[in-house]
Design a protein around this motif. Structure first.
Motif, mmCIF file in Angstrom:
data_model
loop_
_atom_site.group_PDB
_atom_site.id
_atom_site.type_symbol
_atom_site.label_atom_id
_atom_site.label_comp_id
_atom_site.label_asym_id
_atom_site.label_seq_id
_atom_site.Cartn_x
_atom_site.Cartn_y
_atom_site.Cartn_z
ATOM 1 N N GLY A 67 3.955 6.360 -8.176
ATOM 2 C CA GLY A 67 3.455 6.363 -9.543
ATOM 3 C C GLY A 67 4.213 7.032 -10.673
ATOM 4 N N ASP A 104 -6.594 7.788 -6.803
ATOM 5 C CA ASP A 104 -5.390 7.002 -7.037
ATOM 6 C C ASP A 104 -4.579 6.969 -5.743
ATOM 7 N N GLU A 105 -3.868 5.889 -5.520
ATOM 8 C CA GLU A 105 -3.083 5.733 -4.291
ATOM 9 C C GLU A 105 -3.951 6.098 -3.089
ATOM 10 N N THR A 134 -3.607 2.843 -14.122
ATOM 11 C CA THR A 134 -4.074 4.132 -14.641
ATOM 12 C C THR A 134 -4.948 3.955 -15.884
HETATM 13 MG MG MG Z 1 -0.271 4.511 -10.382
#
Ligand code: MG
Ligand code: ADP
Length: 742
Positions: A588, A402-403, A308
């Motif tokens: 996360g 993200d992901e 991140t």
């Molecule tokens: Mg993450």
């Protein structure tokens, strides 16, 4: 002279036949065509690639008399009697008596009342399970049960394929229709260049299709599969490479300022030093962003490696360049966490930001959408909600996903369309070795983070039988008394074992891609249902009986975005000490004070999923304890879980993980062109992926337009499998779906 000519014509007809509507197959009546439609089968090709979900290997079948008590076996016999019983108001059990000439077997199936209607005296069935002995009879409880439609005469061979079927169309009928389709296409051209087939000793397409649908032995299946997997991958690689070549000719992108004031201030505000790998990743990303070409960069790192904060550098660079950035996460919890953790740092750097999710109140949403359109907010965090049509970001020069494996191709592309030609930074915790990543994300640049930041204490993992779960509770109590917090993860929200988990994916834990259960070789995602811990009930129980002195809270996928956010906030701020959750916390989530995690029915989860889950604890200065509780007595299930005790390395876990393969986290139905991948499993077939990648490269180098006679069939096939127009349609479909889901 005549015969060969006729033969060519036939081959052509057979080849063209593959893409005819399925109604052209003898035996496919309109009613059957509509039943096939429900299975996603519209063309002959669809029918030919409607592969068996599993096989029953009759050469491994035991007689009832010979089946040893305590062993896992497959028995086939005739149904003698079926009884539906209701010992308790909410409990049904179907008792099936099976005879095979050597003895009698009593089969008990809980909570499957429909079996009583489906099975009739005289039906031939195969059951697979553990043999027990009680009250004078050999018995099986909740075995795998298959009706052997059409019999199992020797003519059909010793291996019975089980095709996915529907109520209206039995597996026996499907077998018959697939057989006609194979006859109809007999003589079809093979799209694989002969040279490649020879190199890998692959059977022809026709033989392979015949053998996967009508095998005589499991060896037939394996050989056929090898060929078909290679074919699927070669087509995909050729397609990806052609696509990359086409898109590399696209327009200019922002050449970002990567040494600006805001980025400098952000660096100063960081409460920790970046690890060497993080710094290197930042450098690689900024290097790409500085170029006037659209970046496509993939940041790969196991959970907890600190991706991140690396992405935040890119966000600051966009702001320094006078443009905007979007950062999309797959869940609301995660989007809010991004904002919560990066927000203060961005504030310090002078970068403005907002969060937009499905649960953002209408008025607030309106204001955010306006600011995004006007270009007065630098960074917009959010979920799929960012994809909605009225969210326009004219100055967007960077999107961060993200992901990324959680999103479909169409969704990722929709996000990238928010700006003129934005740089794309994708992040994933899916452990893909570099060679494989190159094959799969061929046109992207890559950064890897392999080590976690030093201040992480790490975890220990223990597998506990259900009878010993008290030990997990004791350890949890001790941690709670020391001021720490704990997660308890359950596979389901409500009560029913048939229910889907909150990602809407198939029942977890039944993830083995192909494994032996007695003599039944299972390719599908079924396993005998059992009682599962349900989050809601578990939360109540734990609060009342186990942790009465600490606040227990609940988080699951059926709660509204707002409720989820509140539950996460209470836990993050320490108001609640135990969080009972479903896998919504998987991705996360970051609460450093949480040090214990208990996973109930851990055998129901894929290993990659368990690995993601356990990454939630041990994030701070205190080391984490993870307890994987399982009531399973199956040695294979326990052996699989034991891998988690042995290693903390996500890559090693992935090697053992079958779920990853099934869900196709890497290339599955979320990835590009995945509909063409029916048999591939990128972990198990890693070597084939790499070979196909190299072969496709060489092919296109030798013959860039695939015009040579030896390559024409291949070129045609790739175009048929990946029609370009479909993607745009899919994109529209997905975006509107995301919209209605709010
Ligand atoms: Mg993450
Ligand atoms: P993931 O890669 O799984 O997304 P995160 O980005 O959520 O991991 O980071 C995990 C935790 O590690 C966060 O609490 C983050 O603040 C912390 N972290 C990241 N980088 C460092 C570092 N260099 N030193 C110390 N802590 C760090």
């Amino acid at each position: 002279m005549r015969a060969p000519r006729e033969k060519t014509v036939d081959r052509l007809a057979a080849t063209l036949g593959v893409d005819e509507p399925v109604t052209r197959v003898p035996g496919v009546s309109p009613a059957r065509a509509s039943a096939l439609g429900k299975l996603g089968v519209a063309t002959v090709r669809d029918l030919l690639t409607h592969f068996p979900r599993r096989y029953i290997d009759m050469s491994q079948v035991a007689t009832i008399a010979g089946a040893p008590v305590g062993a896992m076996v497959t028995v086939s016999g005739a149904v003698h009697e079926v009884k539906l019983k209701k010992p308790r108001p909410r409990l049904t059990l179907t008792e099936v008596t099976v005879i095979d000439g050597t003895g009698t077997l009593v089969v008990t199936c809980f909570r499957q009342p429909w079996l009583a209607e489906r099975l009739h005296a005289g039906d031939r069935i195969a059951v697979s399970g553990k043999v027990e002995f009680n009250y004078g009879f050999k018995r099986m409880t909740n075995p795998f049960l298959e009706v052997l439609e059409g019999g199992t005469s020797c003519a059909e061979g010793l291996v019975v394929p089980v095709h996915p079927a529907t109520e209206k169309l039995s597996t026996a009928w499907i077998r018959r229709l697939v057989g006609s389709a194979l006859d109809m296409c007999a003589g079809m051209l093979d799209p694989l260049p002969i040279e490649l087939r020879a190199r890998y000793r692959l059977p022809s397409r026709q033989d392979a299709l015949r053998c996967i649908h009508e095998p005589h032995s499991m060896d037939d299946v394996r050989r056929a599969r090898r060929r078909l997997v290679y074919e699927e991958l070669l087509m995909l690689e050729v397609h990806l490479m052609e696509r990359a070549r086409a898109s590399s000719r696209t327009q200019d992108a922002t050449a970002h300022t990567v040494d600006g004031r805001r980025l400098a201030r952000f660096r100063e505000a960081l409460p920790f030093e970046l690890t060497a790998e993080q710094s290197q990743a930042v450098g690689e990303i900024l290097g790409q962003m500085a170029l006037p070409r659209p970046m496509s960069h993939m940041l790969l790192g196991d959970v907890g490696t600190g991706k991140t904060v690396v992405a935040a550098h890119a966000l600051c660079a966009a702001s320094d360049s006078g443009t905007q950035a979007l950062m999309m996460a797959p869940t609301e919890v995660l989007a809010r966490q991004h904002a919560a953790s990066l927000g203060p740092l961005l504030d310090a750097a002078g970068v403005t930001w907002e969060v937009l999710t499905g649960s953002t109140p209408a008025r607030e949403r309106e204001a955010i959408v306006e600011r995004a359109a006007a270009g007065t907010v630098d960074v917009l965090f959010g979920t799929h909600a960012l994809l909605e049509d009225d969210v326009t970001v004219p100055h967007c020069s960077l999107v961060v996903i993200d992901e990324q494996q959680r999103f479909g191709v169409a969704q990722r592309e929709a996000l990238a369309r928010k700006g003129p030609a934005p740089d794309v930074l994708s992040m994933t915790a899916t452990p893909i070795p570099r060679t494989l990543a190159l094959a799969v994300y061929g046109s992207s640049t890559l950064s890897y983070i392999t080590a976690r930041p030093k201040n992480r204490a790490g975890n220990t993992t223990r597998v506990l039988d259900r009878s010993r779960q008290g030990e997990a509770y004791d350890a949890t109590l001790e941690a709670l008394r020391a001021g720490r917090q704990a997660y308890v993860v359950c596979p389901l929200v409500g009560q029913s074992a048939q229910e889907k988990d909150d990602k809407g994916s198939p029942r977890p834990g039944a993830e083995e891609d192909a494994y032996e259960y007695g003599g039944i070789v299972i390719e599908g995602d079924e396993a005998p249902a059992e009682d599962l811990k349900a989050a809601t009930a578990q939360a109540r129980f734990l609060q009342a009986k186990v942790f009465p002195d600490f606040t227990v809270d609940l988080l699951h996928g059926k709660m509204s975005g707002e409720e989820k956010g509140e539950a996460m906030r209470r836990f993050r701020e320490g108001e609640t000490r135990v969080l009972v959750a479903t896998t919504v916390i998987e991705v996360g989530v970051d609460v450093p004070n949480a040090t214990v995690m208990i996973v109930e029915d851990a055998d129901r989860f894929g290993l990659a999923q368990l690995h993601q889950l356990r990454g939630r604890v041990g994030r701070g200065e205190h080391s984490g304890q993870v307890f994987l509780v399982s009531g399973s007595k199956a040695p294979a299930a326990l052996e699989r879980l034991a891998v988690m005790e042995r290693t903390e390395d996500g890559f090693a876990v992935a090697e053992h993980d079958l779920a990853l393969r099934r869900e196709g986290d890497i290339l599955g139905n979320r990835q590009h062109g995945a509909s063409a991948l029916k048999l591939v499993n990128v972990v198990r077939d890693k070597a084939v992926v790499e070979a196909a990648h190299a072969d496709a490269l060489a092919l296109l180098e030798e013959d860039p337009q695939l015009q040579m006679p030896a390559h024409r069939a291949l070129a045609r096939e790739v175009r048929l499998l990946f029609p370009e127009r479909d993607e745009a349609d899919e994109g529209r479909g997905r975006a509107s779906k995301a919209r209605t889901r709010r």
